[in-house]
Design a protein around this motif. Structure first.
Motif, PDB file in Angstrom:
ATOM      1  N   LEU A  33       0.783  -1.241   0.000  1.00  0.00           N
ATOM      2  CA  LEU A  33       0.000   0.000   0.000  1.00  0.00           C
ATOM      3  C   LEU A  33       0.815   1.291   0.000  1.00  0.00           C
ATOM      4  O   LEU A  33       0.352   2.295  -0.560  1.00  0.00           O
ATOM      5  N   HIS A  36       1.100   3.629  -2.952  1.00  0.00           N
ATOM      6  CA  HIS A  36      -0.153   4.275  -3.334  1.00  0.00           C
ATOM      7  C   HIS A  36      -0.626   5.278  -2.283  1.00  0.00           C
ATOM      8  O   HIS A  36      -1.531   6.077  -2.559  1.00  0.00           O
ATOM      9  N   LEU A  37      -0.030   5.217  -1.099  1.00  0.00           N
ATOM     10  CA  LEU A  37      -0.416   6.104   0.000  1.00  0.00           C
ATOM     11  C   LEU A  37       0.840   6.727   0.622  1.00  0.00           C
ATOM     12  O   LEU A  37       1.138   6.528   1.809  1.00  0.00           O
ATOM     13  N   GLU A  39       1.531   9.513   1.686  1.00  0.00           N
ATOM     14  CA  GLU A  39       1.306  10.492   2.747  1.00  0.00           C
ATOM     15  C   GLU A  39       1.132   9.845   4.120  1.00  0.00           C
ATOM     16  O   GLU A  39       1.083  10.539   5.142  1.00  0.00           O
ATOM     17  N   LEU A  40       1.048   8.503   4.162  1.00  0.00           N
ATOM     18  CA  LEU A  40       0.817   7.806   5.422  1.00  0.00           C
ATOM     19  C   LEU A  40       2.097   7.185   5.971  1.00  0.00           C
ATOM     20  O   LEU A  40       2.998   6.808   5.218  1.00  0.00           O
ATOM     21  N   ALA A 247      -6.169   1.387  -1.775  1.00  0.00           N
ATOM     22  CA  ALA A 247      -5.525   2.614  -1.307  1.00  0.00           C
ATOM     23  C   ALA A 247      -6.370   3.835  -1.636  1.00  0.00           C
ATOM     24  O   ALA A 247      -6.495   4.768  -0.825  1.00  0.00           O
ATOM     25  N   ARG A 251      -7.656   6.500   1.079  1.00  0.00           N
ATOM     26  CA  ARG A 251      -7.307   7.922   1.007  1.00  0.00           C
ATOM     27  C   ARG A 251      -8.557   8.807   1.048  1.00  0.00           C
ATOM     28  O   ARG A 251      -8.620   9.782   1.769  1.00  0.00           O
TER      29      ARG A 251
END
Length: 255
Positions: A33, A36-37, A39-40, A247, A251
């Motif tokens: 993941l 695709h993410l 920012e996490l 993802a 989001r």
């Protein structure tokens, strides 16, 4: 201090999210993941009895909840969103009920709870025999059949990350058989729903029947517009079959 093994994906300044895998799984599965993410900061745990975490009992929901809360404490998280797949989704639900103030939002990926006791009896009985293979090739064939919708590269990664050569010359996964049997028992306990003020994203898999429609209706009645349901066109390994789509749903929900 937590006894659990933890893998952290993503930047140090990313939004922290705690991720809980399913029975027989491990933390590194969540590695699909982060690309695709980005920012996490995904804080993924090896649950008790799995991966590199302690194999010792108890293996109850209550112990898993205590273990995860200890991980959150270690990482300085007073509260965070929780993502749980299958058995991990059930643990996330129990944590939200036991410690509502620690949970910002819930993402339940084809959660497994309130399962039919007769089906669980058969599955747990089969699990008692353990799972081993004469070589990695045989293990790969079995995994590829089980994960028919998952990319070959992820099947290979599962073997590299979770399969070990035992002293008797057989190849086995890192999970402890007693912990897995106990997990199936826990999944036969009555299904619960989150507290009514917990925003929840439910991602049921369309090709299997882990998620009971009557339970979804209970969720709707309890949560109202705080419940978001997005049916995924997959089998049970939702986030491995469709990582980008999973993802994207996460989001949009987390904001």
């Amino acid at each position: 201090m937590s006894a659990l093994n933890v893998h952290v994906f993503g930047p140090d300044d990313g939004r922290p999210v705690v991720a809980l895998h399913g029975v027989t799984g491990h933390a590194r599965r969540w590695g699909v993941l982060p690309e695709h993410l980005p920012e996490l900061r995904l804080i993924a745990v090896d649950l008790r009895g799995h991966g590199h975490s302690p194999k010792t009992p108890p293996w109850s929901f209550e112990q898993h909840v205590a273990d995860v809360l200890a991980v959150m404490d270690d990482h300085g998280l007073e509260a965070a969103p929780l993502i749980g797949h299958s058995f991990g989704g059930a643990i996330a639900l129990h944590l939200a009920n036991a410690a509502r103030h620690r949970v910002e939002k819930l993402v339940l990926v084809d959660p497994a709870l309130g399962l039919d006791p007769e089906v669980v009896l058969q599955t747990a009985t089969e699990a008692c025999a353990g799972e081993s293979y004469p070589d990695k090739a045989a293990a790969r064939v079995a995994r590829a059949e089980r994960w028919a919708g998952v990319a070959d590269a992820l099947v290979d990664a599962e073997l590299e990350q979770n399969l070990v050569h035992d002293e008797d010359g057989r190849w086995r996964y890192r999970w402890a058989t007693p912990a897995v049997v106990a997990a199936w028992s826990e999944m036969a306990r009555p299904a619960i729903v989150p507290p009514p003020d917990v925003p929840t994203l439910l991602l049921p898999a369309a090709k299997v029947d882990y998620v009971n429609p009557a339970w979804v209706e209970r969720m709707r009645a309890e949560l109202g517009d705080r419940l978001v349901v997005r049916v995924m066109d997959t089998a049970h390994m939702v986030y491995l079959e469709q990582p980008a789509e999973t993802a994207g749903a996460i989001r949009e929900f987390l904001g």
